[in-house]
Each structure stands twice: as C-alpha cells, then as structure tokens.
Write a protein that holds these residues in place. Sequence first.
Motif, PDB file in Angstrom:
ATOM      1  N   LYS A  15     -47.023  33.317   9.370  1.00 23.47           N
ATOM      2  CA  LYS A  15     -45.661  33.973   9.822  1.00 23.47           C
ATOM      3  C   LYS A  15     -45.095  33.898  11.104  1.00 23.47           C
ATOM      4  N   ARG A  16     -45.995  33.628  12.106  1.00 23.08           N
ATOM      5  CA  ARG A  16     -45.813  33.139  13.488  1.00 23.08           C
ATOM      6  C   ARG A  16     -45.230  31.642  13.522  1.00 23.08           C
ATOM      7  N   GLU A  17     -46.053  30.922  12.800  1.00 21.79           N
ATOM      8  CA  GLU A  17     -45.633  29.510  13.018  1.00 21.79           C
ATOM      9  C   GLU A  17     -44.566  28.819  12.241  1.00 21.79           C
ATOM     10  N   PHE A  18     -44.159  29.277  11.069  1.00 23.61           N
ATOM     11  CA  PHE A  18     -43.323  28.772  10.038  1.00 23.61           C
ATOM     12  C   PHE A  18     -42.110  29.603  10.061  1.00 23.61           C
ATOM     13  N   THR A  19     -40.973  29.186  10.065  1.00 19.71           N
ATOM     14  CA  THR A  19     -39.647  29.798   9.596  1.00 19.71           C
ATOM     15  C   THR A  19     -39.431  30.262   8.336  1.00 19.71           C
ATOM     16  N   ARG A  20     -39.871  29.643   7.449  1.00 15.04           N
ATOM     17  CA  ARG A  20     -39.964  29.912   5.940  1.00 15.04           C
ATOM     18  C   ARG A  20     -41.421  29.746   5.695  1.00 15.04           C
ATOM     19  N   PRO A  21     -41.965  31.001   5.665  1.00 12.69           N
ATOM     20  CA  PRO A  21     -43.552  31.118   5.358  1.00 12.69           C
ATOM     21  C   PRO A  21     -43.784  30.885   3.862  1.00 12.69           C
ATOM     22  N   GLY A  22     -42.893  31.246   3.054  1.00 11.78           N
ATOM     23  CA  GLY A  22     -43.307  31.304   1.568  1.00 11.78           C
ATOM     24  C   GLY A  22     -44.093  30.086   1.127  1.00 11.78           C
ATOM     25  N   ALA A  23     -43.393  28.827   0.994  1.00 10.27           N
ATOM     26  CA  ALA A  23     -44.083  27.736   0.699  1.00 10.27           C
ATOM     27  C   ALA A  23     -45.393  27.529   1.198  1.00 10.27           C
ATOM     28  N   VAL A  24     -45.650  27.769   2.407  1.00 14.41           N
ATOM     29  CA  VAL A  24     -47.056  27.661   3.107  1.00 14.41           C
ATOM     30  C   VAL A  24     -48.015  28.591   2.652  1.00 14.41           C
ATOM     31  N   MET A  25     -47.425  30.050   2.578  1.00 14.50           N
ATOM     32  CA  MET A  25     -48.298  30.828   1.763  1.00 14.50           C
ATOM     33  C   MET A  25     -48.638  30.358   0.419  1.00 14.50           C
ATOM     34  N   GLY A  26     -47.913  29.944  -0.314  1.00 15.69           N
ATOM     35  CA  GLY A  26     -48.046  29.404  -1.583  1.00 15.69           C
ATOM     36  C   GLY A  26     -49.120  28.580  -1.629  1.00 15.69           C
ATOM     37  N   ALA A  27     -49.112  27.406  -0.908  1.00 19.83           N
ATOM     38  CA  ALA A  27     -50.133  26.525  -0.621  1.00 19.83           C
ATOM     39  C   ALA A  27     -51.462  26.905  -0.182  1.00 19.83           C
ATOM     40  N   TYR A  28     -51.540  28.036   0.572  1.00 18.24           N
ATOM     41  CA  TYR A  28     -52.540  28.595   1.411  1.00 18.24           C
ATOM     42  C   TYR A  28     -53.380  29.594  -0.023  1.00 18.24           C
ATOM     43  N   THR A  29     -52.463  30.294  -0.720  1.00 17.56           N
ATOM     44  CA  THR A  29     -53.294  31.080  -1.915  1.00 17.56           C
ATOM     45  C   THR A  29     -53.577  30.215  -3.022  1.00 17.56           C
ATOM     46  N   ALA A  30     -52.849  29.337  -3.141  1.00 11.30           N
ATOM     47  CA  ALA A  30     -53.369  28.398  -4.331  1.00 11.30           C
ATOM     48  C   ALA A  30     -54.619  27.354  -4.125  1.00 11.30           C
ATOM     49  N   SER A  31     -54.955  27.300  -2.630  1.00 12.12           N
ATOM     50  CA  SER A  31     -56.050  26.842  -2.254  1.00 12.12           C
ATOM     51  C   SER A  31     -57.248  27.677  -2.305  1.00 12.12           C
ATOM     52  N   LEU A  32     -57.072  28.774  -2.006  1.00  9.72           N
ATOM     53  CA  LEU A  32     -57.628  29.867  -2.265  1.00  9.72           C
ATOM     54  C   LEU A  32     -58.457  29.959  -3.656  1.00  9.72           C
ATOM     55  N   ASN A  33     -57.613  29.929  -4.835  1.00 11.28           N
ATOM     56  CA  ASN A  33     -57.723  29.854  -6.267  1.00 11.28           C
ATOM     57  C   ASN A  33     -58.734  28.412  -6.419  1.00 11.28           C
ATOM     58  N   ILE A  34     -58.172  27.576  -6.055  1.00 16.70           N
ATOM     59  CA  ILE A  34     -58.718  26.208  -6.357  1.00 16.70           C
ATOM     60  C   ILE A  34     -60.320  26.230  -5.781  1.00 16.70           C
ATOM     61  N   GLY A  35     -60.292  26.601  -4.438  1.00 20.18           N
ATOM     62  CA  GLY A  35     -61.800  26.682  -3.952  1.00 20.18           C
ATOM     63  C   GLY A  35     -62.511  27.622  -4.841  1.00 20.18           C
ATOM     64  N   ALA A  36     -62.112  28.796  -5.376  1.00 20.67           N
ATOM     65  CA  ALA A  36     -62.867  29.498  -6.515  1.00 20.67           C
ATOM     66  C   ALA A  36     -63.138  28.780  -7.484  1.00 20.67           C
ATOM     67  N   ALA A  37     -62.363  28.070  -8.125  1.00 21.53           N
ATOM     68  CA  ALA A  37     -62.628  27.590  -9.433  1.00 21.53           C
ATOM     69  C   ALA A  37     -63.648  26.225  -9.396  1.00 21.53           C
ATOM     70  N   ALA A  38     -63.473  25.772  -8.158  1.00 19.57           N
ATOM     71  CA  ALA A  38     -64.407  24.418  -7.807  1.00 19.57           C
ATOM     72  C   ALA A  38     -65.817  25.149  -7.672  1.00 19.57           C
ATOM     73  N   ALA A  39     -66.008  26.284  -6.797  1.00 21.49           N
ATOM     74  CA  ALA A  39     -67.314  26.925  -6.642  1.00 21.49           C
ATOM     75  C   ALA A  39     -67.868  27.235  -8.193  1.00 21.49           C
ATOM     76  N   ALA A  40     -66.979  27.936  -8.827  1.00 19.78           N
ATOM     77  CA  ALA A  40     -67.307  28.449 -10.340  1.00 19.78           C
ATOM     78  C   ALA A  40     -67.628  27.313 -11.169  1.00 19.78           C
ATOM     79  N   GLY A  41     -67.109  26.214 -11.199  1.00 21.53           N
ATOM     80  CA  GLY A  41     -67.157  25.090 -12.104  1.00 21.53           C
ATOM     81  C   GLY A  41     -68.398  24.081 -11.796  1.00 21.53           C
TER      82      GLY A  41
END
Length: 408
Positions: free
Chosen positions: A130-156
């Motif tokens: 929020k502090r660093e990006f004027t439009r945080p939505g897209a970066v939050m998308g990349a952040y949360t998608a990466s959380l899921n990808i990390g979880a999927a990688a660990a599971a599989g």
Amino acid sequence: MNQSAPRAVRSRGAALLLVTAIVVVALSQRPAIVAVAPLLGQLRADTGLSSALAGLLTALPVLCFGAFAPLAPRLARRIGLETAVAASLALLAVGIALRLLSPVALLYAGSLVAGAAIAIANVLMPAYVKREFTRPGAVMGAYTASLNIGAAAAAGLTVPLGVALGVEWRVALASWLVLAVVGLVLWLPVAGVRGTPPRTTETGAGAWSLLRQPLARQVTAYLGLQSVQFYSFAAWLPTLLADAGVPVREGGLLLAASNVTGAVGALLVPAAAGRMADQRPLVAGVLTAYAVGLGGLLLAPASGTLVWVAVFGVAQGGGFALALTLIVLRSPTPLVAARLGGVAQCLGYLVASTGPVVLGALHDLTSGWTWPLLLLIALLAPMLRAGWGAARDAVLDAGEARTASQTG
C-alpha cells in the motif's frame, strides 16, 4: 512506518526488481507449513509421534499466525517496515533450519519460530505494498497468487524432491529453506532496509480500538470465515475423497491442484478490486464459487471431483486475495493497514484454527461428511454478510481509532 513521505520514484527496472522480491518473499511463506503434511507418514514412523501430536505439528503455525500478528505493527514502528520484513525472513530461515536437527522438540520449536515469522510478514507485506504502489491491486494479486503457488509446490513436490535427491524426510522438509534465503537476499537491496526507523506522527495504541468501527469488524469477520473454509478444506479433503472412493494419492494431487487454480483467482481478483470503488460484485462471485465447489463435493464427491476442487480453489485463492486487498483498500494509511491486518489476522487465524477440529469432531459424531460440508455451506451466509459490508466504498476513520485508544 513513514506515511507522510512521497513514494520513491523508481525506474521500470527497479520496479520490476521490487515486484520480483515481493513475489519470492510470498513464495517462501507457505512451504514451511504445507510441506509437513505430505511427510507425516515418514515423520511419524521415524519419531513415533501419535496422531494427536502430529496434528499439533500442523496446527501450530496457524495458531502462531493469530498469536503473533498483533506484534507486527509494533515491530515495524520500532525498527522500520523494511527491516521488520527482513527480520521475519531471517527468522523463517532459522525456523526451517531447526527442523533439520534430530530432537523431536526442535520440530515443534522450528514450527513455532517459522509460524511467528510468517505471521509478521502476513501483516506487513500488504502494508508495504500500500505504501509503495499507487495502484496496489495488481501487486497484491501477484503477492497472493505467489502464496498459492508456494503452497502448491510444497504439497506436490516435497516428497518427489526427497526421493529424487535420495534424502530423508528432514532434509526434504528443510529444502524449502532455499526460498527463504533467496527471498531475504533479494529483499535487502531491492527494498532498501533502513538502519533507523522513520518517524511517524501517528500513535500505535489504537489497533484493537479499530474494532469499534463496523467496517473493521466486517473485514475481520470476512478474513476469519474465509480462513475457516481454507484450513478445514486443506485438512480434510484427502480423507473426504478417500472415503468417497478416490485413491489417496489422487487426493493429495487434487489438493495441490486446488492451490494451483487458487493462484488464478488470487492473481485476478485483487487487480479487479483495485479498479473498483465497490468490490461487492467480487464478493458475490467468490461466494458463488464457494457454493458450487462445496455443493459439488456434498452431492457428488467422486464424480466431477476435479471440477469441484478446481472451483473451490479459485474461490479460495480469490477470497483470500480479496480479504488482504480489502485490508489495504479500507485503510487510509499504511500504518492503519498494518494495524487492521494485525487485528484481523490475529482473530481470523485463531478462529480458523478451530475449523479442522470442529469438522473432525462432527465427522466422528455423524460418521460421514454430509454434516461437516453442510456446516461449511452454512458458514457462507455470515461470510457473505461480512464481505458485503467490508467491500462497500468506505475507509476506516483512523482519527477515531486514535481518540478511542487515548480515552479507552
């Protein structure tokens, strides 16, 4: 956290490096938790842990998410936001490394340390975005998608990685240490850790007083109920499918698949949310996907299973991403976002940690999965109500929170 200073002006290359660092930090956050489940059989055979103690090992990090989340804003005010995130990554690496050592007690100690580290990053990363990006939505998308990808990688990949390397379960579990170290190495130069925490004119005493505002309570309730769905689903999906006749091996792969489709929802929903003043259409879409996924598992768990799991994954990834994005969008400043994140995640994860226990008890009581699934479906109603309020075009009153903390 410095809120009055203007955002740094970065070149395109510097911005790309910063987003890369954020993504790698996110990738490192879930494997320390998710990688335990695929190794539980080997772990119990080697250590002699009972089912109850093995269950505690998987639940401990989630409890830490709730217990340590309120400490994150205080730590950021004391040493600076960037430095606090760097410290959390170093702590995560220490927690994962502790589990390499043979005493069983260090398995639990490492899980506790890793859980505390992830709790801090969970709260502070959305505030940083929020502090660093004027439009945080897209970066939050990349952040949360990466959380899921990390979880999927660990599971599989945790078990196949151990087999490929010819190593025991401890080394396979600790192999995810690499991501934490890489995340720290990228974070230090790109984010620019500061030696002295920046001054702020805002008091830090009003975090819990935010809950006097209905909007903060709605954001908290939405995050908590969404987390109940995820942790209940993750804990019991393989067992539910096995009871329905799906091979155990496929159950684990289907759980990993749900995290992969979750990354799609996590990537798309925050980007859309950032372009909307009112996010209630997204809440409706997420809740519809939850209903379809859970309804399919209730009515036909062994038929169309991949569809139900995939739809639930999209709902889960999009729902979690929306919850974090709402914390950002409903907060007037990064400090308030950190406060709200600390409170919402503290209460939300503590509530979420009860989900797998309640569903397991209900399953034992009824000797089936019909009533546990009906409970998850019933919980969609309060989740919709909370999300509907949290997604309206409104912002928390930070001044009211400070006044309340000073007079309360």
